[in-house]
Scaffold this motif. Structure first.
Motif, PDB file in Angstrom:
ATOM      1  N   LEU A  15     -79.821  17.937  26.406  1.00 44.26           N
ATOM      2  CA  LEU A  15     -80.744  17.787  25.713  1.00 44.26           C
ATOM      3  C   LEU A  15     -80.116  18.282  23.755  1.00 44.26           C
ATOM      4  CD1 LEU A  15     -83.646  18.452  25.278  1.00 44.26           C
ATOM      5  CD2 LEU A  15     -84.076  20.598  24.527  1.00 44.26           C
ATOM      6  N   GLN A  34     -80.043  23.959  20.669  1.00 44.16           N
ATOM      7  CA  GLN A  34     -81.590  23.516  21.051  1.00 44.16           C
ATOM      8  C   GLN A  34     -81.919  24.705  19.865  1.00 44.16           C
ATOM      9  OE1 GLN A  34     -82.904  23.928  24.997  1.00 44.16           O
ATOM     10  NE2 GLN A  34     -80.304  23.417  25.387  1.00 44.16           N
ATOM     11  N   VAL A  71     -89.519  16.284  29.064  1.00 47.70           N
ATOM     12  CA  VAL A  71     -87.706  17.060  28.956  1.00 47.70           C
ATOM     13  C   VAL A  71     -88.232  17.281  30.676  1.00 47.70           C
ATOM     14  CG1 VAL A  71     -86.073  18.050  28.264  1.00 47.70           C
ATOM     15  CG2 VAL A  71     -87.703  17.718  26.794  1.00 47.70           C
ATOM     16  N   HIS A  72     -88.132  17.738  31.430  1.00 50.86           N
ATOM     17  CA  HIS A  72     -87.868  18.255  32.843  1.00 50.86           C
ATOM     18  C   HIS A  72     -88.452  16.564  33.643  1.00 50.86           C
ATOM     19  CE1 HIS A  72     -88.738  19.265  37.122  1.00 50.86           C
ATOM     20  NE2 HIS A  72     -89.124  18.869  36.774  1.00 50.86           N
ATOM     21  N   ALA A 105     -92.294  19.980  27.505  1.00 54.41           N
ATOM     22  CA  ALA A 105     -91.156  20.726  28.433  1.00 54.41           C
ATOM     23  C   ALA A 105     -91.161  19.829  29.588  1.00 54.41           C
ATOM     24  CB  ALA A 105     -91.013  22.007  29.083  1.00 54.41           C
ATOM     25  N   LEU A 158     -84.552  15.042  32.483  1.00 54.62           N
ATOM     26  CA  LEU A 158     -83.304  15.174  33.398  1.00 54.62           C
ATOM     27  C   LEU A 158     -83.145  14.948  35.326  1.00 54.62           C
ATOM     28  CD1 LEU A 158     -83.898  18.541  31.708  1.00 54.62           C
ATOM     29  CD2 LEU A 158     -81.669  17.292  31.108  1.00 54.62           C
ATOM     30  N   TYR A 185     -88.692  26.310  25.318  1.00 51.67           N
ATOM     31  CA  TYR A 185     -88.399  26.060  26.600  1.00 51.67           C
ATOM     32  C   TYR A 185     -86.734  26.087  26.058  1.00 51.67           C
ATOM     33  CZ  TYR A 185     -88.633  21.407  25.670  1.00 51.67           C
ATOM     34  OH  TYR A 185     -88.501  20.380  24.801  1.00 51.67           O
ATOM     35  N   VAL A 209     -83.496  24.693  27.713  1.00 48.97           N
ATOM     36  CA  VAL A 209     -82.489  23.373  28.944  1.00 48.97           C
ATOM     37  C   VAL A 209     -81.164  24.796  29.077  1.00 48.97           C
ATOM     38  CG1 VAL A 209     -81.722  21.381  29.175  1.00 48.97           C
ATOM     39  CG2 VAL A 209     -84.287  21.238  28.772  1.00 48.97           C
ATOM     40  N   ARG A 266     -81.889  22.514  33.403  1.00 38.35           N
ATOM     41  CA  ARG A 266     -83.542  23.101  34.312  1.00 38.35           C
ATOM     42  C   ARG A 266     -83.572  23.502  32.644  1.00 38.35           C
ATOM     43  NH1 ARG A 266     -85.470  27.841  37.127  1.00 38.35           N
ATOM     44  NH2 ARG A 266     -87.154  27.321  35.972  1.00 38.35           N
ATOM     45  N   VAL A 267     -84.975  23.326  33.186  1.00 39.98           N
ATOM     46  CA  VAL A 267     -85.937  23.610  32.315  1.00 39.98           C
ATOM     47  C   VAL A 267     -86.259  25.222  32.480  1.00 39.98           C
ATOM     48  CG1 VAL A 267     -88.299  22.936  30.109  1.00 39.98           C
ATOM     49  CG2 VAL A 267     -86.539  21.423  31.448  1.00 39.98           C
ATOM     50  N   TRP A 268     -86.164  25.667  30.946  1.00 40.89           N
ATOM     51  CA  TRP A 268     -86.284  27.192  31.753  1.00 40.89           C
ATOM     52  C   TRP A 268     -87.882  27.408  30.226  1.00 40.89           C
ATOM     53  CZ3 TRP A 268     -84.045  29.899  34.757  1.00 40.89           C
ATOM     54  CH2 TRP A 268     -82.519  29.998  35.016  1.00 40.89           C
TER      55      TRP A 268
END
Length: 473
Positions: free
Chosen positions: A225, A235, A209-210, A206, A213, A316, A318, A322-324
């Protein structure tokens, strides 16, 4: 200009570093023209491993990397495959720092000039490295142009096997560039394939990826993503199927090294020129390649600010920019479950003074709601990523209508996310984009059971039609 002068003064006042080989700290030469590199490489025509065009392209790339200012440029023959060579060069960082890898592949299938796949990635890697030479780096940036990607990821697998564990641990991240610059692309994409590892499908972490972004946002180049047109469904798709495609990031992910692929060819909208004679340099967009170069350099600079790898987390989603993380999804699902519990308790308190027959009837009517809440909680705990398919049903269950038309509408809305996921899965299967279905079965079973209970909860005839609405029991 003032910022450059101030940075120069700070560098002059800083304590002396251990002696290293002299190299320029500030480079003012212009970066190579990324489109010229991509078109030049594609101009060699099809470059299957071992062909004359393949060997000539390798020599041309080595000269191009040197002209771009990369250091320690060399060709590394793959053990057991002497006709295959990985091409490498570095932008040195501070002594004792780690490495960020910029990777692409320069071989092609036998029928394609491979401008998009993957002369574009090679060009952006070289141009971004040249751009990164303009400022000092904490970590070394290593450009690796892999060979033998098209017939089994031979170059990336051999590179990884040849690295000692210390070298793998020193690799902060791998940013693989694949099929960039397609003029009609739906959007810049992070391809987070599921890679088999230790009995499950592993994803890029994550934090990586964050970082991509945020770097894209910083330069006005937003990234999605997996697929920009259906981000959430795509996803879930790659988390429940084995990939039909591979990339040079896959061996690194399988070995636990943080890696990710970026592309202009998302999962559900593959570039039409892929592996065809139409994949020529003329189809590449110069402005798009330049933006990819800017975004790639920005991503590396963001990674360069890290002292080491953050804590890994690959469960996670996206969304909304944002990344959750796993814990975020878990808490949202738990709060929805708690809302249903509170609503149910409120209904019981209202019936506390009702006759016993009415209370028993209400308990029977409330059994589906109890089952739904129990299955919802089980799904949230075991698979919070897939439990997002239940979020609409949980929100709708907080206000259960008594009117028949609304009950049917609620049932349809509750089933809609799962139906859309199933349709996306069938589409991807039909197009050959994904392989066998392989979800986390225990968690997915709870999701499916809770969804069925929720649909039944909304659609059942709990009373005569057209009576006033009331909260769920």
């Amino acid at each position: 200009m003032l910022a450059l002068v101030a940075a120069g003064l700070l560098a002059a006042l800083a304590p002396a570093a251990p002696p290293v080989a002299p190299r320029p700290q500030w480079v003012t030469a212009p970066a190579p023209a990324v489109q010229e590199i991509a078109r030049g490489l594609a101009g060699f025509g099809p470059r299957p491993a071992g062909s004359a065009a393949h060997d000539a392209a390798a020599e041309w790339l080595l000269a191009t990397m040197r002209a771009a200012g990369l250091e320690r440029v060399r060709a590394w023959p793959l053990p057991g495959r002497p006709r295959l060579r990985n091409l490498m060069g570095v932008v040195p960082g501070e002594p004792g720092g780690g490495e960020v890898l910029l990777t692409a592949h320069y071989d092609t299938v036998s029928a394609s000039p491979g401008a998009g796949d993957d002369a574009s990635g090679c060009a952006v890697a070289i141009a971004a490295a040249a751009e990164l030479r303009r400022t000092p780096l904490r970590h070394t940036v290593r450009v690796v142009l892999f060979d033998g990607e098209e017939d089994g990821l031979h170059g990336s697998r051999a590179f990884l096997r040849a690295r000692e564990q210390a070298g793998r641990d020193a690799t902060l991240a791998v940013l693989n560039l694949e099929m960039l610059g397609w003029r009609a692309s739906p959007g810049a994409t992070i391809l987070a394939w599921g890679v088999p590892r230790e009995g499950r499908l592993a994803q890029p972490p994550a934090w990586l990826v964050h970082a991509l972004l945020r770097a894209g946002e910083a330069v006005g180049w937003p990234l999605a993503l997996t697929d920009p047109s259906l981000p959430l469904l795509s996803q879930l798709l790659v988390r429940s199927t084995r990939p039909a495609f591979g990339s040079d990031a896959d061996p690194f992910i399988a070995a636990g090294v943080p890696a990710v692929t970026v592309s202009d060819s998302p999962l559900l909208a593959l570039a039409p020129a892929y592996h065809t004679t139409a994949d020529t340099g003329e189809r590449l967009d110069a402005a798009r390649l330049a933006r990819w170069t800017e975004a790639t350099a920005a991503a590396v600079r963001r990674l360069d600010a890290l002292a080491g790898r953050p804590v890994p987390e690959d469960r996670y989603l996206v969304g909304l920019g944002r990344v959750w993380l796993h814990r975020d999804l878990l808490w949202i699902g738990f709060l929805l479950w708690a809302l249903l519990v509170v609503r149910g308790l409120a209904g019981r308190r209202r019936r506390r003074d009702a006759p016993s027959e009415e209370r028993l009837a209400a308990q029977r009517r409330g059994l589906p709601a109890f089952v739904f809440r129990a299955l919802l909680l089980a799904a949230v705990v075991t698979s919070p990523v897939f439990a997002v398919l239940l979020w609409p049903a949980a929100a709708l269950a907080a206000w259960l209508p008594r009117r028949r038309a609304l009950r049917l509408l609620w049932a349809g809305l509750a089933a809609l996310p799962a139906a859309a996921y199933a349709a996306t899965l069938l589409f991807a299967w039909g197009k050959g984009l994904v392989g066998p279905w392989a979800p986390p079965l225990p968690g997915f079973a709870f999701v499916a059971a809770a969804l069925a209970a929720g649909v039944y909860l909304f659609a059942r005839a709990t009373s005569s039609p057209d009576t006033p609405s009331r909260p769920a029991p």
